[in-house]
Design a protein around this motif. Structure first.
Motif, mmCIF file in Angstrom:
data_model
loop_
_atom_site.group_PDB
_atom_site.id
_atom_site.type_symbol
_atom_site.label_atom_id
_atom_site.label_comp_id
_atom_site.label_asym_id
_atom_site.label_seq_id
_atom_site.Cartn_x
_atom_site.Cartn_y
_atom_site.Cartn_z
ATOM 1 N N SER A 12 43.694 32.482 35.462
ATOM 2 C CA SER A 12 43.650 33.396 36.598
ATOM 3 C C SER A 12 43.035 34.722 36.176
ATOM 4 C CB SER A 12 45.060 33.606 37.157
ATOM 5 O OG SER A 12 45.015 34.266 38.394
ATOM 6 N N GLY A 13 42.796 35.566 37.159
ATOM 7 C CA GLY A 13 42.192 36.862 36.892
ATOM 8 C C GLY A 13 41.493 37.350 38.138
ATOM 9 N N PRO A 14 41.054 38.595 38.147
ATOM 10 C CA PRO A 14 40.423 39.154 39.342
ATOM 11 C C PRO A 14 39.070 38.523 39.654
ATOM 12 C CG PRO A 14 40.287 40.701 37.521
ATOM 13 C CD PRO A 14 41.150 39.574 37.052
ATOM 14 N N SER A 15 38.640 38.725 40.878
ATOM 15 C CA SER A 15 37.335 38.242 41.334
ATOM 16 C C SER A 15 36.227 38.793 40.442
ATOM 17 C CB SER A 15 37.130 38.709 42.784
ATOM 18 O OG SER A 15 35.891 38.274 43.282
ATOM 19 N N ALA A 16 35.281 37.915 40.039
ATOM 20 C CA ALA A 16 34.094 38.278 39.247
ATOM 21 C C ALA A 16 34.387 38.563 37.775
ATOM 22 C CB ALA A 16 33.344 39.466 39.863
ATOM 23 N N VAL A 17 35.561 38.139 37.277
ATOM 24 C CA VAL A 17 35.878 38.370 35.856
ATOM 25 C C VAL A 17 35.234 37.312 34.957
ATOM 26 C CG1 VAL A 17 38.030 37.052 35.610
ATOM 27 C CG2 VAL A 17 37.766 39.215 34.379
ATOM 28 N N GLY A 18 34.739 36.214 35.552
ATOM 29 C CA GLY A 18 34.049 35.188 34.766
ATOM 30 C C GLY A 18 34.824 33.897 34.591
ATOM 31 N N LYS A 19 35.786 33.643 35.465
ATOM 32 C CA LYS A 19 36.637 32.446 35.323
ATOM 33 C C LYS A 19 35.828 31.145 35.389
ATOM 34 C CE LYS A 19 39.323 33.676 38.815
ATOM 35 N NZ LYS A 19 38.828 35.021 39.151
ATOM 36 N N ASP A 20 34.918 31.053 36.348
ATOM 37 C CA ASP A 20 34.138 29.816 36.519
ATOM 38 C C ASP A 20 33.271 29.517 35.295
ATOM 39 O OD1 ASP A 20 35.174 29.190 38.999
ATOM 40 O OD2 ASP A 20 33.596 30.231 40.105
ATOM 41 N N VAL A 21 32.620 30.543 34.775
ATOM 42 C CA VAL A 21 31.741 30.353 33.613
ATOM 43 C C VAL A 21 32.565 29.959 32.394
ATOM 44 C CG1 VAL A 21 29.958 31.413 32.161
ATOM 45 C CG2 VAL A 21 30.148 32.082 34.545
ATOM 46 N N LEU A 22 33.730 30.569 32.235
ATOM 47 C CA LEU A 22 34.603 30.230 31.105
ATOM 48 C C LEU A 22 35.076 28.783 31.198
ATOM 49 C CD1 LEU A 22 36.688 33.522 30.876
ATOM 50 C CD2 LEU A 22 35.114 32.639 29.130
ATOM 51 N N ILE A 128 37.074 48.217 34.861
ATOM 52 C CA ILE A 128 36.841 47.946 36.285
ATOM 53 C C ILE A 128 35.360 48.083 36.670
ATOM 54 C CG2 ILE A 128 37.182 50.217 37.350
ATOM 55 C CD1 ILE A 128 39.020 47.016 38.455
ATOM 56 N N ASN A 129 34.623 48.918 35.941
ATOM 57 C CA ASN A 129 33.195 49.098 36.250
ATOM 58 C C ASN A 129 32.387 47.834 35.977
ATOM 59 O OD1 ASN A 129 33.377 51.752 37.179
ATOM 60 N ND2 ASN A 129 33.249 52.579 35.103
ATOM 61 N N ILE A 130 32.801 47.065 34.956
ATOM 62 C CA ILE A 130 32.144 45.790 34.659
ATOM 63 C C ILE A 130 32.331 44.839 35.836
ATOM 64 C CG2 ILE A 130 32.233 43.727 33.181
ATOM 65 C CD1 ILE A 130 30.970 45.995 31.680
ATOM 66 N N LEU A 131 33.541 44.807 36.389
ATOM 67 C CA LEU A 131 33.805 43.970 37.564
ATOM 68 C C LEU A 131 32.900 44.366 38.725
ATOM 69 C CD1 LEU A 131 37.632 43.394 38.108
ATOM 70 C CD2 LEU A 131 35.922 41.782 37.299
ATOM 71 N N LYS A 132 32.775 45.654 38.930
ATOM 72 C CA LYS A 132 31.929 46.155 40.029
ATOM 73 C C LYS A 132 30.492 45.679 39.859
ATOM 74 C CE LYS A 132 30.779 50.338 42.589
ATOM 75 N NZ LYS A 132 30.989 51.798 42.733
ATOM 76 N N GLN A 133 29.976 45.753 38.635
ATOM 77 C CA GLN A 133 28.607 45.289 38.361
ATOM 78 C C GLN A 133 28.473 43.799 38.634
ATOM 79 O OE1 GLN A 133 25.900 47.202 37.779
ATOM 80 N NE2 GLN A 133 27.366 48.853 38.143
ATOM 81 N N HIS A 134 29.471 43.021 38.254
ATOM 82 C CA HIS A 134 29.440 41.579 38.488
ATOM 83 C C HIS A 134 29.440 41.258 39.978
ATOM 84 C CE1 HIS A 134 31.115 40.379 34.257
ATOM 85 N NE2 HIS A 134 29.996 41.077 34.194
ATOM 86 N N LEU A 135 30.206 42.032 40.752
ATOM 87 C CA LEU A 135 30.251 41.830 42.208
ATOM 88 C C LEU A 135 28.909 42.156 42.847
ATOM 89 C CD1 LEU A 135 33.797 43.262 42.951
ATOM 90 C CD2 LEU A 135 33.080 40.884 43.274
ATOM 91 N N ILE A 136 28.254 43.196 42.343
ATOM 92 C CA ILE A 136 26.933 43.567 42.857
ATOM 93 C C ILE A 136 25.930 42.455 42.564
ATOM 94 C CG2 ILE A 136 24.979 45.166 42.543
ATOM 95 C CD1 ILE A 136 27.176 47.379 42.052
ATOM 96 N N ILE A 137 25.957 41.923 41.328
ATOM 97 C CA ILE A 137 25.065 40.825 40.940
ATOM 98 C C ILE A 137 25.325 39.597 41.803
ATOM 99 C CG2 ILE A 137 24.526 39.183 39.066
ATOM 100 C CD1 ILE A 137 25.130 41.614 37.127
ATOM 101 N N ARG A 138 26.602 39.345 42.098
ATOM 102 C CA ARG A 138 26.981 38.191 42.923
ATOM 103 C C ARG A 138 26.486 38.347 44.360
ATOM 104 N NH1 ARG A 138 33.219 36.304 43.240
ATOM 105 N NH2 ARG A 138 32.844 35.636 41.088
ATOM 106 N N GLY A 139 26.197 39.580 44.765
ATOM 107 C CA GLY A 139 25.693 39.797 46.117
ATOM 108 C C GLY A 139 26.719 40.357 47.077
#
Length: 197
Positions: A12-22, A128-139
């Motif tokens: 588990s973990g927050p949205s865009a933390v990389g769970k699917d890729v892991l 938290i800023n890394i998460l924000k960047q991942h969300l932006i990349i995700r669209g």
């Protein structure tokens, strides 16, 4: 291959933390893993495949499965339903396979109530800023949606203490993070084996 009691492993973990890729990386480690495919009512993303990333169904079909008691756990997240079907979990455990489930924090809590000995691992972002960047990349560019997800991420991170393990997914270190998760699973199996001998 691990031969002792199979584990129910919750990632588990927050949205865009990389769970699917892991989880994709974990698939390269052990053939005795069963990766649960969650059912969802959200629209399929361009890089996703039916029956691999999720089972994509209508809200009506999802509600019918709720009423029929098909789900181990389910939740409405960001306006869409997600559920883990009991059958997948039960069959894999009966076959002696370690079951890996990717769920949000509330789903992890519900599974913890049903399977008290589930191995729960929380994936943390470096910040938290890394998460924000991942969300932006995700669209996820809508400001209100972005703010909602980041607010929820902070709340979820506060609940990491409820998990047996927390692992930080450092930027550009996905392979190392997956290895650490696999090592935690090995450690838990060794503990079970030692306690039974």
């Amino acid at each position: 291959m691990r031969l002792n009691k199979p584990l129910l492993i919750v990632i588990s973990g927050p949205s865009a933390v990389g769970k699917d890729v892991l989880i994709d990386l974990l698939k390269t480690y052990d053939s005795n893993y069963h990766f649960v495919i969650t059912t969802t009512t959200r629209k399929i993303r361009k890089d996703e495949k039916e029956g691999i990333n999720h089972f994509f169904i209508s809200v009506e079909k999802f509600n019918k499965r709720i009423n029929d008691g098909k789900f181990l756990e389910w939740a409405k997240v960001y306006g869409n339903y997600y559920g883990v079907e009991k059958k997948q979990v039960e069959i894999a455990l009966e076959e002696g396979k370690d079951v890996i489930i990717r769920v949000d924090v509330q789903g992890a809590e519900r599974i913890r109530q049903i399977y008290e000995d589930s191995l729960q691992i929380f994936i943390l972002p470096p910040n938290i800023n890394i998460l924000k960047q991942h969300l932006i990349i995700r669209g996820v560019n809508d400001p209100s949606d972005m703010n909602l997800r980041l607010k929820k991420a902070k709340e979820e991170i506060d609940k990491a203490i409820d998990f047996k393990y927390s692992v930080i997914n450092y930027e550009n270190k996905l392979v190392e993070t997956a290895k650490k998760i696999n090592e935690i699973i090995d450690k838990e199996h060794k503990y079970i084996k030692d306690s039974l001998s």
